[in-house]
Design an enzyme around this catalytic site. Structure first.
Site, PDB file in Angstrom:
ATOM      1  N   LYS A 154       0.269   3.620  -2.288  1.00 39.42           N
ATOM      2  CA  LYS A 154      -0.562   4.644  -2.951  1.00 39.42           C
ATOM      3  C   LYS A 154       0.278   5.420  -3.954  1.00 39.42           C
ATOM      4  CE  LYS A 154      -3.685   5.005   0.956  1.00 39.42           C
ATOM      5  NZ  LYS A 154      -2.833   4.285   1.940  1.00 39.42           N
ATOM      6  N   ASP A 157       2.760   9.039  -9.171  1.00 43.71           N
ATOM      7  CA  ASP A 157       3.828   9.799  -9.831  1.00 43.71           C
ATOM      8  C   ASP A 157       3.664   9.696 -11.343  1.00 43.71           C
ATOM      9  OD1 ASP A 157       6.385  11.142 -10.242  1.00 43.71           O
ATOM     10  OD2 ASP A 157       6.916  10.452  -8.221  1.00 43.71           O
ATOM     11  N   ASP A 197       0.858  -1.198   0.000  1.00 41.53           N
ATOM     12  CA  ASP A 197       0.000   0.000   0.000  1.00 41.53           C
ATOM     13  C   ASP A 197       0.888   1.241   0.000  1.00 41.53           C
ATOM     14  OD1 ASP A 197      -1.924   1.910   0.240  1.00 41.53           O
ATOM     15  OD2 ASP A 197      -2.673   1.250   2.200  1.00 41.53           O
TER      16      ASP A 197
HETATM   17  O1  NUP Z   1      -8.962   5.154   1.973  1.00 44.48           O
HETATM   18  C1  NUP Z   1      -8.136   4.500   2.576  1.00 44.48           C
HETATM   19  N1  NUP Z   1      -8.241   4.368   3.916  1.00 44.48           N
HETATM   20  C2  NUP Z   1      -7.353   3.621   4.655  1.00 44.48           C
HETATM   21  O2  NUP Z   1      -7.511   3.548   5.880  1.00 44.48           O
HETATM   22  C3  NUP Z   1      -7.087   3.828   1.912  1.00 44.48           C
HETATM   23  C4  NUP Z   1      -6.188   3.059   2.646  1.00 44.48           C
HETATM   24  N2  NUP Z   1      -5.236   2.397   1.999  1.00 44.48           N
HETATM   25  N3  NUP Z   1      -6.311   2.983   4.012  1.00 44.48           N
HETATM   26  C5  NUP Z   1      -5.349   2.156   4.767  1.00 44.48           C
HETATM   27  O3  NUP Z   1      -6.052   1.082   5.376  1.00 44.48           O
HETATM   28  C6  NUP Z   1      -4.631   2.883   5.904  1.00 44.48           C
HETATM   29  O4  NUP Z   1      -3.439   3.487   5.445  1.00 44.48           O
HETATM   30  C7  NUP Z   1      -4.354   1.738   6.873  1.00 44.48           C
HETATM   31  O5  NUP Z   1      -3.198   1.023   6.457  1.00 44.48           O
HETATM   32  C8  NUP Z   1      -5.553   0.824   6.689  1.00 44.48           C
HETATM   33  C9  NUP Z   1      -6.666   1.025   7.707  1.00 44.48           C
HETATM   34  O6  NUP Z   1      -6.160   0.801   8.991  1.00 44.48           O
HETATM   35  P1  NUP Z   1      -7.072   0.901  10.313  1.00 44.48           P
HETATM   36  O7  NUP Z   1      -7.823   2.183  10.244  1.00 44.48           O
HETATM   37  O8  NUP Z   1      -7.967  -0.304  10.293  1.00 44.48           O
HETATM   38  O9  NUP Z   1      -6.063   0.863  11.416  1.00 44.48           O
END
Ligand code: NUP
Length: 211
Positions: A60, A63, A58
């Site tokens: 994201k 670029d 992840d």
């Molecule tokens: O929209 C997003 N929301 C999100 O929380 C996109 C993500 N990739 N995440 C990721 O999901 C965030 O960076 C974290 O790694 C995980 C959620 O973690 P938690 O809120 O359950 O601790």
């Protein structure tokens, strides 16, 4: 009903391996991102792979296409199965990640709408719908959509059809697993598992919503 994906945002190799080992029997994938990779290095992927569960990077990625390609190639070479990229840089940037995924026999997911409140400022509504359509057109394997807004997941599902929806926001961010589970393909859970006193038991609780 969805796969269970652990968001392993812990800050040491020891904790990562200990939580992963405890939760592994209940997991379908482990997602790691900047917190753990900056703390423990990209080669944390190697010992995590030994649990036999696919790894999702992840980062994201956001670029120009050439830089996205360089990042994605390293991710797949490190042993990850899938990569998450942003869509807002445009279809050519997404295509670079999709191509690297295809070359590696892996998968690429595009963030369509984020789960936190601030996402409503830019990364939601019509923009999210355009990003979801672009993800489909670019050949991505699916999108990231918010467990905190089930009605938005339904709207995005209508756009992407049978592409996969991986959904963060359950637990710590307030999303309800029972409501979101029937709408998605992968439930991403971080803090509610890795900060639990008993991560194995917490993972088991969320695994009840699996297929
Ligand atoms: O929209 C997003 N929301 C999100 O929380 C996109 C993500 N990739 N995440 C990721 O999901 C965030 O960076 C974290 O790694 C995980 C959620 O973690 P938690 O809120 O359950 O601790």
């Amino acid at each position: 009903m969805p796969d269970l994906i652990l968001a392993l945002d812990v800050l040491s190799r020891e904790e990562a391996l200990s939580v992963a080992e405890a939760a592994a029997p209940h997991l379908d994938a482990i997602k790691i991102g900047y917190p753990l990779v900056l703390a423990a290095g990209l080669d944390i992927a190697a010992p995590l792979s030994e649990f036999g569960i696919p790894l999702i990077a992840d980062f994201k990625v956001a670029d120009i296409p050439n830089t996205n390609s360089l990042i994605a190639q390293q991710v797949f070479a490190a042993g990850f199965f899938a990569i998450i990229c942003q869509g807002f840089c445009g279809s050519d940037s997404v295509a670079a990640c999709v191509e690297a995924a295809d070359d590696a026999g892996g998968e690429c997911y595009v963030v369509a709408e984020m789960s936190h409140p601030g996402a409503l400022e830019f990364l939601s509504g019509k923009n999210a719908e355009l990003l979801a359509q672009m993800a489909v057109d670019a050949g991505a394997h699916g999108i990231i959509a918010p467990a905190t807004r089930p009605e938005r997941v339904q709207t995005l599902r209508a756009i992407i059809g049978d592409k996969k929806i991986l959904s963060p926001g359950v637990g710590a961010q307030g999303g309800d697993p029972e409501t979101i589970a029937p709408l998605i393909d992968g439930m991403i859970v971080g803090r509610s598992i890795y900060t639990a006193e008993d991560p194995a038991e917490a993972a088991r609780t969320y695994a009840r919503f699996r297929r």
